[in-house]
Design an enzyme around this catalytic site. Sequence first.
Site, mmCIF file in Angstrom:
data_model
loop_
_atom_site.group_PDB
_atom_site.id
_atom_site.type_symbol
_atom_site.label_atom_id
_atom_site.label_comp_id
_atom_site.label_asym_id
_atom_site.label_seq_id
_atom_site.Cartn_x
_atom_site.Cartn_y
_atom_site.Cartn_z
ATOM 1 C CD GLU A 168 -2.913 1.332 2.225
ATOM 2 O OE1 GLU A 168 -3.468 2.430 2.407
ATOM 3 O OE2 GLU A 168 -3.162 0.323 2.907
ATOM 4 C CD GLU A 171 2.441 7.967 4.661
ATOM 5 O OE1 GLU A 171 2.860 9.073 4.264
ATOM 6 O OE2 GLU A 171 1.351 7.488 4.301
ATOM 7 C CG ASP A 218 9.589 8.907 -3.250
ATOM 8 O OD1 ASP A 218 8.647 9.701 -3.097
ATOM 9 O OD2 ASP A 218 9.938 8.437 -4.350
ATOM 10 C CG ASP A 275 -0.826 13.388 0.004
ATOM 11 O OD1 ASP A 275 -2.033 13.563 0.247
ATOM 12 O OD2 ASP A 275 -0.001 13.056 0.853
#
Length: 120
Positions: free
Chosen positions: A44, A69, A96, A118
């Site tokens: 994820e 994350e 990243d 985002d």
Amino acid sequence: MTPGVSLAAAAAFSAARSALVRPPCEASPKKARCFGRHAPLFLEIGIGNGDNIVAMAEHRPAADYLGCEVHRPGLGQTLNAIAERSLHNLRLIEHDAHAVLAALPAQALDGVYLFFPDPW
């Protein structure tokens, strides 16, 4: 302490280091090295506060999950959830996503989740 990271999140980083792996999971190219077993592996990207990936890991213990994350408060919250639920099939990567995906060998993943990315 890192700015923007709660005391609970900071404590989670200290206590749950085994769930936090180096990119792209010190495991690759062999999935089993990250989790100690052969199982379907899902990534994820952008786990936010971790609610989704924690729920998936809880409901599918026969699969393994990597959460990628860069936002430390979300990582800390997820590390706390991993510890509270004793999840052994979930690891987090503080890095990243572009670099993680580039470093993974072909066909290393059985699926990728990307919810509400985002724009930056």
